[in-house]
Every structure is written in structure tokens, then in C-alpha cells.
Motif scaffolding. Structure first.
Motif, short mmCIF file in Angstrom:
data_model
loop_
_atom_site.label_atom_id
_atom_site.label_comp_id
_atom_site.label_asym_id
_atom_site.label_seq_id
_atom_site.Cartn_x
_atom_site.Cartn_y
_atom_site.Cartn_z
N THR A 2 0.83 -1.19 0.00
CA THR A 2 0.00 0.00 0.00
C THR A 2 0.87 1.25 0.00
OG1 THR A 2 -1.77 -1.13 1.22
CG2 THR A 2 -1.79 1.28 1.21
N LEU A 3 0.63 2.11 -0.96
CA LEU A 3 1.33 3.38 -1.07
C LEU A 3 0.33 4.51 -0.89
CD1 LEU A 3 3.87 5.10 -1.85
CD2 LEU A 3 3.06 4.94 -4.23
N ALA A 4 0.62 5.42 0.04
CA ALA A 4 -0.20 6.62 0.19
C ALA A 4 0.42 7.73 -0.65
CB ALA A 4 -0.27 7.05 1.65
N LEU A 5 -0.43 8.48 -1.32
CA LEU A 5 0.03 9.61 -2.13
C LEU A 5 -0.55 10.89 -1.57
CD1 LEU A 5 -0.62 7.05 -4.25
CD2 LEU A 5 0.51 8.63 -5.79
N LEU A 6 0.32 11.84 -1.25
CA LEU A 6 -0.10 13.14 -0.75
C LEU A 6 -0.14 14.11 -1.92
CD1 LEU A 6 -0.77 15.25 1.36
CD2 LEU A 6 1.69 15.41 1.90
N HIS A 7 -1.35 14.53 -2.30
CA HIS A 7 -1.56 15.43 -3.42
C HIS A 7 -2.01 16.80 -2.93
CE1 HIS A 7 -1.62 11.83 -5.96
NE2 HIS A 7 -2.69 11.37 -5.32
N THR A 8 -1.74 17.82 -3.72
CA THR A 8 -2.34 19.13 -3.47
C THR A 8 -3.34 19.50 -4.57
OG1 THR A 8 -0.41 20.19 -4.52
CG2 THR A 8 -0.43 20.04 -2.10
N SER A 9 -3.65 18.55 -5.43
CA SER A 9 -4.71 18.72 -6.43
C SER A 9 -5.31 17.36 -6.73
CB SER A 9 -4.16 19.34 -7.72
OG SER A 9 -5.14 19.31 -8.74
N ALA A 10 -6.63 17.32 -6.80
CA ALA A 10 -7.31 16.07 -7.14
C ALA A 10 -7.03 15.64 -8.57
CB ALA A 10 -8.82 16.23 -6.94
N ALA A 11 -6.52 16.56 -9.39
CA ALA A 11 -6.21 16.23 -10.79
C ALA A 11 -5.15 15.15 -10.89
CB ALA A 11 -5.76 17.48 -11.53
N HIS A 12 -4.35 14.97 -9.85
CA HIS A 12 -3.28 13.97 -9.90
C HIS A 12 -3.79 12.54 -9.66
CE1 HIS A 12 -0.43 17.16 -10.18
NE2 HIS A 12 -0.65 17.60 -8.96
N VAL A 13 -4.95 12.41 -9.07
CA VAL A 13 -5.44 11.07 -8.72
C VAL A 13 -5.57 10.16 -9.94
CG1 VAL A 13 -7.38 9.78 -7.74
CG2 VAL A 13 -6.56 11.88 -6.60
N PRO A 14 -6.27 10.55 -11.00
CA PRO A 14 -6.38 9.64 -12.15
C PRO A 14 -5.06 9.41 -12.86
CG PRO A 14 -7.38 11.78 -12.65
CD PRO A 14 -7.10 11.76 -11.18
N VAL A 15 -4.17 10.39 -12.80
CA VAL A 15 -2.85 10.22 -13.43
C VAL A 15 -2.09 9.07 -12.78
CG1 VAL A 15 -0.60 11.30 -13.82
CG2 VAL A 15 -2.70 12.64 -14.13
N PHE A 16 -2.06 9.07 -11.46
CA PHE A 16 -1.29 8.02 -10.77
C PHE A 16 -2.04 6.69 -10.76
CE2 PHE A 16 1.05 11.72 -9.48
CZ PHE A 16 2.36 11.25 -9.45
N ASP A 17 -3.35 6.74 -10.78
CA ASP A 17 -4.10 5.49 -10.92
C ASP A 17 -3.76 4.82 -12.25
OD1 ASP A 17 -5.36 5.48 -8.47
OD2 ASP A 17 -7.23 6.38 -9.22
N ALA A 18 -3.68 5.61 -13.32
CA ALA A 18 -3.36 5.06 -14.64
C ALA A 18 -1.95 4.50 -14.68
CB ALA A 18 -3.55 6.12 -15.71
N LEU A 19 -1.01 5.21 -14.07
CA LEU A 19 0.37 4.71 -14.04
C LEU A 19 0.46 3.43 -13.22
CD1 LEU A 19 2.35 8.04 -13.57
CD2 LEU A 19 2.33 6.59 -15.60
N ARG A 20 -0.27 3.38 -12.11
CA ARG A 20 -0.28 2.15 -11.30
C ARG A 20 -0.83 0.98 -12.13
NH1 ARG A 20 -4.24 1.11 -7.54
NH2 ARG A 20 -5.61 1.74 -9.27
N ASP A 21 -1.95 1.20 -12.83
CA ASP A 21 -2.54 0.13 -13.63
C ASP A 21 -1.58 -0.35 -14.71
OD1 ASP A 21 -4.80 0.45 -12.09
OD2 ASP A 21 -5.93 1.55 -13.62
N ALA A 22 -0.80 0.57 -15.28
CA ALA A 22 0.10 0.21 -16.36
C ALA A 22 1.38 -0.46 -15.87
CB ALA A 22 0.46 1.46 -17.17
N ASP A 23 1.92 0.03 -14.74
CA ASP A 23 3.26 -0.40 -14.33
C ASP A 23 3.32 -1.22 -13.04
OD1 ASP A 23 4.07 1.15 -16.48
OD2 ASP A 23 4.68 2.86 -15.25
N HIS A 24 2.33 -1.04 -12.17
CA HIS A 24 2.38 -1.68 -10.85
C HIS A 24 1.00 -2.20 -10.45
CE1 HIS A 24 6.26 0.39 -10.56
NE2 HIS A 24 5.62 1.49 -10.91
N PRO A 25 0.46 -3.14 -11.18
CA PRO A 25 -0.93 -3.57 -10.94
C PRO A 25 -1.18 -4.17 -9.56
CG PRO A 25 0.18 -5.06 -12.48
CD PRO A 25 1.07 -3.87 -12.31
N GLY A 26 -0.15 -4.60 -8.87
CA GLY A 26 -0.35 -5.18 -7.54
C GLY A 26 -0.28 -4.17 -6.42
N LEU A 27 -0.10 -2.90 -6.76
CA LEU A 27 0.09 -1.86 -5.75
C LEU A 27 -1.24 -1.18 -5.41
CD1 LEU A 27 2.26 -0.21 -4.15
CD2 LEU A 27 2.34 1.34 -6.12
#
Length: 220
Positions: A2-27
């Protein structure tokens, strides 16, 4: 893991979700959005966000995070400085990018859309240069009018301004996109100079931190 991500904009949430799905599906990702921290940092300096950062890190630990990735380059250094208080590893998203930049060449240009990002990113580049026993000359570019486009939800206009600024850079060995929100400009730019962005490399390094944390726990 489990990785927690500290964002200052909600716009980053889908960006990192997409990167996780592409590169780190078990995270597993836990997103902590704290927009007010950037507001405080812009108004009073990054250290003004320290109390809020500590509270967010405490929330991350309570949520069972193996590590924390701060995706805001303005407060990333503040987040890393409170890792001991958090009890889990904390990484600023732009550190792997900065390390890659100083390995690329001596002349590095930082492109940002928020003025408060320039000093922390410059300091990080110099820190990574010292870590790698290298010399770095940092210049900065603040893209006029871009952040207003971002706040208005005009992503296309935002990226167009950033890309134009990147393509006007001269005399650089590497160009650093200081904010994760500007990352798509790396693919749009036509310059021959390497253009480095932070989200993918930052997430990869944070995933590695999670794995090491799990391994260490397994030994105790």
C-alpha cells in the motif's frame, strides 16, 4: 503493498491510478488530497505547510501505508523532512527525476507554472548533484499565465503554454518539468533536449520503497 500519495490537487489522482494500472498492478494506492497545503506554501513559503503535512503523514500511517509519495514539488522537501515522525518512508515525486537530470548534463533548466516550485526544485537538483559528485548550473522558467489555465480547468491551454515554453529553452542539457501536472508536455515538445517529468519515475521509486518496507517487516 500500500502506497499513500499526498496530493495538493485532485487532478493527480487519475494520473497516478493510470500509471499504477500500467506499471504496478499489484500496488494499492491511498490518495490524500490536501489542496490547502499548496495554498499555504504559495502564500507563506513551503514550511508554512509543515503542520498540515505532518497531519497528512499521520493519516497515511493510520491507513496502513508502507510508504508515502508526495506528488507536490513545492512541499515535497517538507514531506521528506518529516519522514521520521511519520514512521514510514517518504519520497518526493521529483527526486528520481532530479537525479536523472544531473546525470544527463551540467546545464539544467527548470520549467514551472507556480513560482513557489522554483526554489525547492532548484535546491533538490543541487542536492542530487552533490550526492552524485557532479556540478549543476540551474536556470528557471516560470510560464506566464499557465497556472490560471490549470485552475480554470483548461488543461489543453495549460499544456500548450508549457510546451511552448519548453520548446523555447536554449543552452540546456536537460529540461525538468517541475510539476507533475506538466508531465504531458514532455511528449508534446519538439526540442532535441531531453525533457524529464516526475510521475512515472517517482511512482516506480515509491513502489520500490514499499517492497523494501515489506521485506524488512518480514525479517522482524
Amino acid at each position: 503493498m500500500t502506497l499513500a500519495l499526498l496530493h495538493t490537487s485532485a487532478a493527480h489522482v487519475p494520473v497516478f491510478d493510470a500509471l499504477r494500472d500500467a506499471d504496478h498492478p499489484g500496488l494499492t494506492l491511498r490518495h490524500l488530497v490536501r489542496a490547502h497545503l499548496l495554498d499555504r506554501a504559495r502564500a507563506h513559503g513551503p514550511d508554512a505547510a509543515a503542520d498540515g503535512v505532518r497531519a497528512a503523514l499521520a493519516d497515511a500511517m493510520a491507513a496502513g501505508a508502507d510508504a508515502v509519495l508526495c506528488t507536490c514539488s513545492t512541499i515535497g522537501g517538507v514531506a521528506e523532512s518529516h519522514a521520521a515522525d511519520a514512521g514510514v518512508p517518504v519520497l518526493r515525486v521529483d527526486r528520481p527525476m532530479a537525479a536523472a537530470a544531473v546525470r544527463t548534463g551540467r546545464r539544467v533548466t527548470v520549467v514551472a507554472t507556480v513560482a513557489s516550485t522554483l526554489e525547492p526544485t532548484t535546491a533538490l537538483l543541487k542536492e542530487e548533484a552533490a550526492r552524485h559528485t557532479r556540478t549543476v548550473d540551474v536556470t528557471t522558467v516560470l510560464v506566464d499565465g499557465a497556472w490560471e489555465r490549470f485552475e480554470a480547468g483548461d488543461q489543453e491551454g495549460y499544456l500548450r503554454r508549457v510546451t511552448d515554453a519548453v520548446d523555447r529553452v536554449e543552452g540546456a542539457d536537460a529540461i525538468v518539468l517541475a510539476q507533475g501536472s506538466t508531465a504531458p508536455a514532455a511528449a508534446r515538445a519538439t526540442t532535441a533536449v531531453p525533457v524529464l517529468a516526475s510521475p512515472r519515475t517517482g511512482l516506480r521509486a515509491a513502489a520500490d520503497l514499499c517492497q523494501r518496507r515489506r521485506t524488512e517487516r518480514g525479517r522482524t
